[in-house]
Design a protein around this motif. Structure first.
Motif, PDB file in Angstrom:
ATOM      1  N   SER A   7       0.822  -1.200   0.000  1.00  0.00           N
ATOM      2  CA  SER A   7       0.000   0.000   0.000  1.00  0.00           C
ATOM      3  C   SER A   7       0.860   1.256   0.000  1.00  0.00           C
ATOM      4  N   ILE A   8       0.458   2.233  -0.792  1.00  0.00           N
ATOM      5  CA  ILE A   8       1.108   3.552  -0.812  1.00  0.00           C
ATOM      6  C   ILE A   8       0.002   4.586  -0.724  1.00  0.00           C
ATOM      7  N   SER A   9       0.137   5.566   0.159  1.00  0.00           N
ATOM      8  CA  SER A   9      -0.829   6.651   0.201  1.00  0.00           C
ATOM      9  C   SER A   9      -0.119   7.969  -0.023  1.00  0.00           C
ATOM     10  N   GLY A  10      -0.808   8.849  -0.688  1.00  0.00           N
ATOM     11  CA  GLY A  10      -0.294  10.181  -0.975  1.00  0.00           C
ATOM     12  C   GLY A  10      -1.317  10.942  -1.779  1.00  0.00           C
ATOM     13  N   ARG A  11      -0.941  12.102  -2.275  1.00  0.00           N
ATOM     14  CA  ARG A  11      -1.846  12.925  -3.080  1.00  0.00           C
ATOM     15  C   ARG A  11      -1.519  12.740  -4.545  1.00  0.00           C
ATOM     16  N   LEU A  12      -2.567  12.552  -5.363  1.00  0.00           N
ATOM     17  CA  LEU A  12      -2.408  12.418  -6.802  1.00  0.00           C
ATOM     18  C   LEU A  12      -2.742  13.731  -7.477  1.00  0.00           C
ATOM     19  N   ASN A  13      -1.925  14.110  -8.433  1.00  0.00           N
ATOM     20  CA  ASN A  13      -2.235  15.240  -9.289  1.00  0.00           C
ATOM     21  C   ASN A  13      -2.599  14.666 -10.630  1.00  0.00           C
ATOM     22  N   ALA A  14      -3.760  15.051 -11.160  1.00  0.00           N
ATOM     23  CA  ALA A  14      -4.236  14.443 -12.395  1.00  0.00           C
ATOM     24  C   ALA A  14      -4.952  15.462 -13.252  1.00  0.00           C
ATOM     25  N   THR A  15      -5.113  15.138 -14.514  1.00  0.00           N
ATOM     26  CA  THR A  15      -5.888  15.965 -15.420  1.00  0.00           C
ATOM     27  C   THR A  15      -7.357  15.757 -15.128  1.00  0.00           C
ATOM     28  N   PRO A  16      -8.233  16.665 -15.597  1.00  0.00           N
ATOM     29  CA  PRO A  16      -9.660  16.500 -15.329  1.00  0.00           C
ATOM     30  C   PRO A  16     -10.246  15.202 -15.892  1.00  0.00           C
ATOM     31  N   THR A  17      -9.642  14.615 -16.894  1.00  0.00           N
ATOM     32  CA  THR A  17     -10.211  13.415 -17.496  1.00  0.00           C
ATOM     33  C   THR A  17      -9.725  12.138 -16.839  1.00  0.00           C
ATOM     34  N   GLY A  18      -8.638  12.175 -16.124  1.00  0.00           N
ATOM     35  CA  GLY A  18      -8.140  10.963 -15.471  1.00  0.00           C
ATOM     36  C   GLY A  18      -6.670  10.746 -15.768  1.00  0.00           C
ATOM     37  N   SER A  19      -6.122   9.746 -15.137  1.00  0.00           N
ATOM     38  CA  SER A  19      -4.697   9.526 -15.263  1.00  0.00           C
ATOM     39  C   SER A  19      -4.346   8.069 -15.054  1.00  0.00           C
ATOM     40  N   ASP A  20      -3.224   7.708 -15.632  1.00  0.00           N
ATOM     41  CA  ASP A  20      -2.621   6.431 -15.300  1.00  0.00           C
ATOM     42  C   ASP A  20      -1.983   6.589 -13.927  1.00  0.00           C
ATOM     43  N   VAL A  21      -1.957   5.526 -13.166  1.00  0.00           N
ATOM     44  CA  VAL A  21      -1.285   5.547 -11.866  1.00  0.00           C
ATOM     45  C   VAL A  21       0.016   4.770 -12.041  1.00  0.00           C
ATOM     46  N   ARG A  22       1.125   5.438 -11.716  1.00  0.00           N
ATOM     47  CA  ARG A  22       2.436   4.813 -11.878  1.00  0.00           C
ATOM     48  C   ARG A  22       3.213   4.940 -10.594  1.00  0.00           C
ATOM     49  N   VAL A  23       3.794   3.829 -10.179  1.00  0.00           N
ATOM     50  CA  VAL A  23       4.681   3.809  -9.016  1.00  0.00           C
ATOM     51  C   VAL A  23       6.089   3.603  -9.548  1.00  0.00           C
ATOM     52  N   GLN A  24       6.969   4.539  -9.230  1.00  0.00           N
ATOM     53  CA  GLN A  24       8.368   4.453  -9.672  1.00  0.00           C
ATOM     54  C   GLN A  24       9.237   4.272  -8.425  1.00  0.00           C
ATOM     55  N   LEU A  25       9.960   3.170  -8.373  1.00  0.00           N
ATOM     56  CA  LEU A  25      10.805   2.877  -7.216  1.00  0.00           C
ATOM     57  C   LEU A  25      12.196   3.459  -7.407  1.00  0.00           C
ATOM     58  N   SER A  26      12.911   3.626  -6.331  1.00  0.00           N
ATOM     59  CA  SER A  26      14.273   4.163  -6.411  1.00  0.00           C
ATOM     60  C   SER A  26      15.198   3.230  -7.186  1.00  0.00           C
ATOM     61  N   THR A  27      14.839   1.960  -7.311  1.00  0.00           N
ATOM     62  CA  THR A  27      15.653   1.000  -8.073  1.00  0.00           C
ATOM     63  C   THR A  27      15.429   1.127  -9.571  1.00  0.00           C
TER      64      THR A  27
END
Length: 163
Positions: A7-27
């Motif tokens: 689980s990851i929680s935080g604030r998403l910034n997105a366009t009014p139509t929607g967005s892909d959700v991407r998790v980028q790790l330090s690796t």
């Protein structure tokens, strides 16, 4: 932001139509969920009245004012208001203006709605605090029941109308 392996929680910034959700790790590894989140943008369309003093009841109308969340707070020109009522369709909120700090009287600023999820809706038009009403004279100064009187003073309508 907080995270664990599942689980990851935080604030998403997105366009009014929607967005892909991407998790980028330090690796450099990551994961993407295409069209995984849709942004719902609230909009304030009217403030009735658009000016007033402490104690003024203000109706805020628009769309997605709460975006399905619970209201956290509403401010008029930077001053938190008392929430009286909201409707289930997220199109109306009724609040009572509270006392502004000294210089805020006779100033204008946006209406801001914040929900418990942290979503924010901000008005494009301003709400104006008017100076408090002041009665200087009642004439005649005495009389019987139903006597017609003239009340004189400053800011007696306090942003309202004489309907």
């Amino acid at each position: 932001t907080s995270s664990s392996s599942s689980s990851i929680s935080g604030r998403l910034n997105a366009t009014p139509t929607g967005s892909d959700v991407r998790v980028q790790l330090s690796t450099g590894a990551g994961a993407t969920l295409l069209s995984g989140w849709a942004s719902r943008i609230g909009n304030i369309t009217s403030l009735l009245p658009s000016a007033g003093q402490t104690g003024t009841v203000v109706t805020i109308r628009g769309s997605l004012l709460q975006a399905g969340d619970t209201l956290s707070w509403v401010s008029l020109n930077g001053v938190n208001a008392t929430i009286l009522w909201t409707n289930v369709t997220n199109t109306s909120i009724v609040v009572v203006a509270q006392s502004p700090a000294g210089s805020a009287s006779n100033s204008s600023g946006p209406v801001v709605i914040v929900t418990t999820s942290g979503a924010i809706v901000r008005s494009e038009s301003n709400w104006t605090f008017t100076p408090p009403a002041r009665i200087t004279l009642v004439s005649p100064a005495s009389g019987q029941h139903a006597t017609s009187v003239q009340i004189t003073g400053d800011n007696l309508l306090a942003g309202g109308r004489d309907d």
